[in-house]
Design an enzyme around this catalytic site. Sequence first.
Site, mmCIF file in Angstrom:
data_model
loop_
_atom_site.group_PDB
_atom_site.id
_atom_site.type_symbol
_atom_site.label_atom_id
_atom_site.label_comp_id
_atom_site.label_asym_id
_atom_site.label_seq_id
_atom_site.Cartn_x
_atom_site.Cartn_y
_atom_site.Cartn_z
ATOM 1 N N GLU A 1 -2.202 -5.346 8.140
ATOM 2 C CA GLU A 1 -1.506 -4.742 9.282
ATOM 3 C C GLU A 1 -2.271 -5.001 10.579
ATOM 4 O O GLU A 1 -3.500 -5.150 10.567
ATOM 5 C CB GLU A 1 -1.388 -3.223 9.083
ATOM 6 C CG GLU A 1 -0.391 -2.837 8.006
ATOM 7 C CD GLU A 1 -0.170 -1.322 7.931
ATOM 8 O OE1 GLU A 1 -0.589 -0.591 8.847
ATOM 9 O OE2 GLU A 1 0.432 -0.891 6.942
ATOM 10 N N ASP B 1 -1.398 -6.101 -0.786
ATOM 11 C CA ASP B 1 -1.472 -5.448 0.528
ATOM 12 C C ASP B 1 -2.866 -4.844 0.707
ATOM 13 O O ASP B 1 -3.279 -3.992 -0.084
ATOM 14 C CB ASP B 1 -0.405 -4.338 0.561
ATOM 15 C CG ASP B 1 0.038 -3.997 1.961
ATOM 16 O OD1 ASP B 1 -0.448 -4.632 2.918
ATOM 17 O OD2 ASP B 1 0.889 -3.091 2.092
ATOM 18 N N ASP C 1 0.845 -1.206 0.000
ATOM 19 C CA ASP C 1 0.000 0.000 0.000
ATOM 20 C C ASP C 1 0.877 1.252 0.000
ATOM 21 O O ASP C 1 0.382 2.372 -0.107
ATOM 22 C CB ASP C 1 -0.988 -0.005 1.174
ATOM 23 C CG ASP C 1 -0.314 0.072 2.525
ATOM 24 O OD1 ASP C 1 0.924 -0.111 2.603
ATOM 25 O OD2 ASP C 1 -1.026 0.297 3.527
ATOM 26 N N SER C 2 2.207 1.050 0.059
ATOM 27 C CA SER C 2 3.147 2.164 -0.136
ATOM 28 C C SER C 2 2.987 2.724 -1.547
ATOM 29 O O SER C 2 3.480 3.813 -1.846
ATOM 30 C CB SER C 2 4.588 1.706 0.104
ATOM 31 O OG SER C 2 4.857 0.508 -0.589
ATOM 32 N N GLU D 1 8.169 -4.296 11.021
ATOM 33 C CA GLU D 1 8.668 -3.013 10.514
ATOM 34 C C GLU D 1 9.169 -2.118 11.658
ATOM 35 O O GLU D 1 8.450 -1.914 12.654
ATOM 36 C CB GLU D 1 7.561 -2.301 9.724
ATOM 37 C CG GLU D 1 8.028 -0.951 9.171
ATOM 38 C CD GLU D 1 7.099 -0.333 8.140
ATOM 39 O OE1 GLU D 1 6.149 -1.002 7.679
ATOM 40 O OE2 GLU D 1 7.333 0.836 7.782
ATOM 41 N N LYS E 1 -1.697 -9.274 2.578
ATOM 42 C CA LYS E 1 -1.045 -8.828 3.818
ATOM 43 C C LYS E 1 -1.992 -7.883 4.546
ATOM 44 O O LYS E 1 -2.685 -7.084 3.926
ATOM 45 C CB LYS E 1 0.280 -8.120 3.520
ATOM 46 C CG LYS E 1 0.959 -7.554 4.770
ATOM 47 C CD LYS E 1 2.374 -7.106 4.501
ATOM 48 C CE LYS E 1 2.499 -5.720 3.961
ATOM 49 N NZ LYS E 1 1.927 -4.644 4.796
HETATM 50 O O1 KIV Z 1 3.396 -1.185 1.707
HETATM 51 C C1 KIV Z 1 4.555 -1.597 1.846
HETATM 52 O O2 KIV Z 1 5.457 -1.312 1.042
HETATM 53 C C2 KIV Z 1 4.829 -2.425 3.008
HETATM 54 C C3 KIV Z 1 6.248 -2.777 3.268
HETATM 55 C C4 KIV Z 1 6.907 -1.654 3.970
HETATM 56 C C5 KIV Z 1 6.363 -4.033 4.020
HETATM 57 O O3 KIV Z 1 3.954 -2.736 3.729
#
Ligand code: KIV
Length: 271
Positions: free
Chosen positions: A105, A73, A34-35, A172, A103
Amino acid sequence: MKNQEEKIVVLTAYDHPTARIVDEVGIDAILVGDSLSNVVLGYENTLSVKMKEMLHHTKSVARANPNSLLIGDMPFGSYQVGAKEAVKNATKFIQEGGAEAVKIEGGKESVSKVEKIIDAGIPVMGHLGLTPQKILQLGGYQPRGKTAKEAQKILKEAQMLEEAGAFSVVLESIPQELGKIITEKLEIPTIGIGAGPHCDGQVLVFHDLVGLTEFSPKFAKKYINLDSFIEKAVKEFRKEVKSKEFPNQEHSYNMEKEELNKLKSNLEENS
Ligand code: KIV
């Protein structure tokens, strides 16, 4: 790989050309993080990216047919509401996005959603320590788990995620000592980003690694300064267009002489 003490290498990718390179190199897993939100789409943080945007980019990565495990994510708001919504959105990552896992959080508060998604047949990776989707509550991107109390909470939540069936957990921005303890206590692999060298694997944001981000955190190693290469190429292009050096014959097409003559006489007749 954890049992064989072979480090697991994970990298983010958000588009087809990057996914192709990353996969060819033999990266073990690709995370469409989600980055995407701040790194590629220019939002302030990861809170803004929507399911629709995540799916759009996951599909692009999936079209590279990577051999690497493809993890989508789950963005802010796509699972926090409840387990039903979480399963629905995780399913979209698989059915529409072409991901093979998702993924999520969070610790205790995410466990019920992790369980339900796994019940639906979708592998889940956890994410603990600094969880950027909680930035409004955390107030900043400082490392987490620096006190014994918070470290113990993170360890407990990692164990809860393992018990819930997560296949792996991202750690993280936590002290390396805590990264080591969690890695030793869990049977599932830990994937660190700013969690020290003892994790079973490491993940980086692609744009940090190649030097395409304005700001990169302490834990991110820049392996190349790609932005200076891109800047040089763009400057050269601009200069050559202005000076009429580009395009030259090498980059231009030609008409057959006969066709060109026909065109010219047609134009003369019609004028
Ligand atoms: O969104 C992302 O890039 C992440 C990584 C930092 C693990 O969650």
